[in-house]
Every structure is written in C-alpha cells, then in structure tokens.
Design an enzyme around this catalytic site. Structure first.
Site, short mmCIF file in Angstrom:
data_model
loop_
_atom_site.label_atom_id
_atom_site.label_comp_id
_atom_site.label_asym_id
_atom_site.label_seq_id
_atom_site.Cartn_x
_atom_site.Cartn_y
_atom_site.Cartn_z
N TYR A 151 -42.29 -3.39 19.64
CA TYR A 151 -43.35 -2.49 19.74
C TYR A 151 -44.50 -2.81 18.65
CZ TYR A 151 -40.69 0.43 22.73
OH TYR A 151 -39.84 1.09 23.83
N LYS A 217 -27.83 -4.03 19.34
CA LYS A 217 -27.41 -5.15 20.15
C LYS A 217 -27.39 -6.48 19.05
CE LYS A 217 -26.59 -6.52 24.39
NZ LYS A 217 -25.49 -5.97 25.13
N ASP A 271 -25.22 -1.30 24.91
CA ASP A 271 -24.84 -1.28 26.19
C ASP A 271 -23.54 -0.16 26.06
OD1 ASP A 271 -23.89 -3.41 24.87
OD2 ASP A 271 -23.17 -4.39 26.65
N ASP A 295 -35.93 4.08 22.07
CA ASP A 295 -36.56 4.80 23.14
C ASP A 295 -35.70 4.93 24.47
OD1 ASP A 295 -38.95 5.13 25.07
OD2 ASP A 295 -39.77 3.25 24.89
#
Ligand code: NAP
Length: 405
Positions: A151, A217, A271, A295
């Site tokens: 971002y 991740k 995930d 988000d």
C-alpha cells in the site's frame, strides 16, 4: 470552545479525563442521521455506566460535502487544526469522488495522526442472517497494519522509463524481469511490525482476549511476511513474556493446557487462515495481519456475521484515533430516516473501548442484543426478519431506552 478537557498522550499511554473533548464529523449522505443517533446512544451509555460522573464533550468539525460548501475544501484548515489538537475523531461516512485527483480524506487524516492500525471487531449478534451454521462463535478483532506493505504505492507501469531502470538494475543482480511486466515493491519494516504487534498484544491482554494469531504468507515471501511473523514473536518474547504463551510453548511447557489469564500467540499462513475462520471461527480471536492480508481478512470476517452494515472500524495510533462505520454514505437512503445506525454506534463503542470506558461499551452491546431479540430493527434487517421496521431515530430511541432502564 468546548468545556471539556483534552486527552493527553504520553509514553504510549492515553490519559483520559472524566470530561474529554471528543471531535465528531457528521459525514455525508446518511451520515448526519446516523451520527446523531450514535452520539445520543453513547451519551446514554456513559451516563448510565458512570452515574453522571463522566461525560463526553462533543465538538463538531466539518469534513466532506458540508466543509466543501462552507470552505471550498473537504478538510479545511480549521478542522485540521482541531484534529492536531484533540486527536480523536468519530467520523460519519464521507463521499469519495470517483476519478478526481484529490486524496481520500480518510488517508489524509490517517497520515496526519499517524494512525498505523486499522482495527475491526467482528462479533455475531443473534438475529442476523449469517451464512454460517454456528455464527455465534464468531467474535474476532482484526488488527491490520496500515502504513507498510504494497500500500506504500511504490510501483511502475510496465512501459515506463522507471520500470526500464528497475529492470536494468535487477539485471545487474542476475534477475530478469519480463519487458511487459509492471513492477511493484513490497516493503515491510521491523519498527512498523513491532508497533502494531505491541498494540494488538496489549489490546488482547487488557481486554482479556484468548489468543492473537499472526496471519502471514511467510512461506513464500520470507523477508517481508516471514519477517513480520518473526518480529511479532520477538516483540512478544521481549516485552510480553509474562502474559503471552506461544503455541510451541503450550505443548512443550504446559502439556497443551493454556495457563489461566494468559494470551495464546500463534500464526497461520494466509490461505489457511481464510478456511480456518470459516470452518472453525471459534478458534480465532484477535488476528494480527500486515496491510494486504488484513484488508482481505477484515471483509471476509465481516461477511461471516451476515451484515457489514453493523460493523464499526477504527484507525488508531499511539497519539490518536479515528472511529467510523465500515459502510459508506448510502446516498439513496439519505434524509429518509431509514438508515441503520448500528455501524456508526459500533464505531463510538470502539472509541469508548480505546479510551478505557469499557462499562459504557458493554451497555451498547447489551442494547444491540436486546433490540435484535425483540426484533426492534431498521429496514435492512427487518426485511430479512419479516417484521415491521423502525426508523433510524426510533431505533436509536429504543436503544437509549434499553440502556437507561
Ligand atoms: P455504501 O454507502 O456502503 O452503500 C451500499 C449499500 O449498502 C446501500 O445501498 C445499502 O444497501 C447498504 N447500506 C450501507 N450502509 C447502510 C446503512 N447504514 N443502513 C442501511 N443500509 C446500508 O457503499 P457505496 O454505495 O459503494 O458508497 C457510497 C459512497 O460512500 C461513495 O462515495 C463511497 O466512496 C463512500 N464510502 C465512504 C466510506 C467512508 O467514509 N469510510 C466507506 C465506504 C464508502 P441496499 O441497497 O441493499 O439497501
């Protein structure tokens, strides 16, 4: 000038007087109607909880359409000066013009006050139509890092001269990037990770939550998301060892039995986290995530309770905060006394939690549960329950009634 006193911020602590000045902006569209109800419900909760010994001194600031009309700017200097001074804002939804050049007012306020954490509590309220079989087990609070990650907007169009330069530079490091590829950078820093971890752990301890789960991740992005995970564990070990137990320690030292009064710290790969919160929401409590993961998971968790219209969110830093509903201005309902004010009231409830007025916050939760049970709801929920709807104001009066009983 409002009569109240200023909240003081020092060494990461908020010193809250019994009559703090609290800024509010009504917002656009349905904003003024739902804000009026949120102020009335908050006042009733504070009054009931503290028997008149505490009181919110509301002070209005102009932002959005109303400010443009009067000052020609969505965030006039007068508003900015008050924000700099008082540093807490309950904000109605604001219109974001599509395709125009100016930066969103939310982003401007966030940067001004260095609000580095986006916080969204998601708790099921019996009566809502959730897609889950056991929605009552959904009670999570997501802490999303707000200032780092992709971002930061460092990216170049595939055919730009800058992308060409980056490609050349990377070639020097033995890495080929396709000529037709846009390029983006994902910075993730230690200091920014540490401060949001500190806030999430402190929140979990202060509010007696069960666990904090780091969502990352790191198996793929080792030096960004993997580092986020490592740095978070380091902060816990260095600064919160007395109050936090890691999942590894739980089996190694405690035989799998969580010691009373401590917070469990674990981590899940992003995930997996998505299926976990759907399949086993009861296992998750506070979620700590970098910007992009945060988000996604905030909205996904929001959907679990069946209605994002009832969610509030906060942007918080060490010296201030902005509290708002998760939804927008819903212009088609503006001025019709039909909008649901629950998201905005939730925002005010979050503000109460962050200033430490938890007894007042708890009264608001109680009033929501009672309203749902008695099917006293606005049209958005009434149409699903098949009952007669209350207007925005009348719903607010019902809540004030429950609180004041
Ligand atoms: P929205 O204002 O959230 O409204 C979308 C739909 O959600 C409404 O048509 C309505 O659905 C329902 N809804 C939302 N809030 C409701 C409430 N309090 N009571 C009852 N129903 C509610 O989203 P949008 O139409 O995409 O955005 C409108 C404007 O808001 C845009 O300018 C956008 O940029 C701005 N916005 C601002 C913020 C913010 O200030 N934080 C956040 C999001 C959007 P039904 O039609 O199904 O009844």
């Amino acid at each position: 000038m409002a009569d109240g006193e200023k909240i003081a911020f020092a060494d990461g602590r908020w010193n809250v007087p019994d009559n703090p000045v609290m800024l509010y902006a009504k917002g656009d569209g349905i904003g003024p109607e739902i804000t009026a109800v949120a102020l009335a419900v908050t006042d009733a909760a504070v009054n009931k909880a503290y028997g008149g010994s505490r009181r919110m001194e509301w002070k209005e600031v102009l932002a959005g359409d109303a400010a443009v009309e009067k000052y020609g700017s969505g965030l006039p200097d007068e508003t900015k000066a008050l924000l700099e001074e008082y540093r807490l804002l309950l904000k109605g939804p604001l219109t974001t013009p599509v395709g125009s050049g100016f930066r969103s007012l939310n982003v401007t306020i966030r940067m001004m006050l260095d609000l580095y954490a986006n916080i969204r509590p998601v708790k099921y309220i019996p009566g809502l139509e959730s897609p889950l079989k056991k929605p009552e087990s959904v009670d999570m609070v997501i802490f999303r890092e707000n200032t780092d990650d992709i971002y930061t907007g460092i990216e170049w169009k595939y055919d730009s001269p800058e992308a060409g330069k980056v490609r050349e530079f990377m070639k020097g490091m033995g890495i080929n990037i396709d000529a037709d590829a846009g390029i983006g950078l994902k910075p993730m820093g230690r200091a920014k990770t540490e401060r949001i971890t500190r806030m999430a752990l402190k929140y979990a301890i202060d509010n007696k939550r069960r666990s904090v789960t780091i969502m990352h991740k790191g198996n793929i992005m080792k030096y960004t998301e993997g580092a986020f995970r490592e740095w978070a564990y380091e902060v816990a070990a260095r600064e919160f060892a007395d109050s936090v137990v890691t999942e590894a320690d739980l089996s190694a030292k405690y035989n799998g039995v969580m010691p009373a009064g401590k917070v469990l710290l674990n981590d899940r790969i992003a995930d997996n986290m998505f299926q976990q919160v759907i399949a086993k929401p009861e296992l998750y409590d506070v979620v700590l995530a970098p910007n992009l993961n945060g988000d996604y998971i905030s909205d996904a968790c929001g959907a679990l309770i069946g209605d994002i219209g009832v969610l509030g969110s906060a942007n918080v830093g060490d010296t201030g905060g902005m509290f708002e509903a998760a939804h927008g201005t819903a212009p088609k309902y503006a001025g019709k006394n039909v909008a649901n004010p629950m998201g905005m009231i939730k925002a005010a409830e979050l503000m109460l939690t962050f200033i430490g007025w938890k007894e007042a916050a708890a009264l608001i939760d109680m009033a929501f549960e009672r309203a749902m049970k008695e099917k006293k709801v606005t049209q958005d929920i009434a149409r699903l329950m098949g009952v007669q709807a209350l207007g925005t104001k009348e719903f607010g009066n019902a809540l004030v009634g429950y609180i004041s009983e």
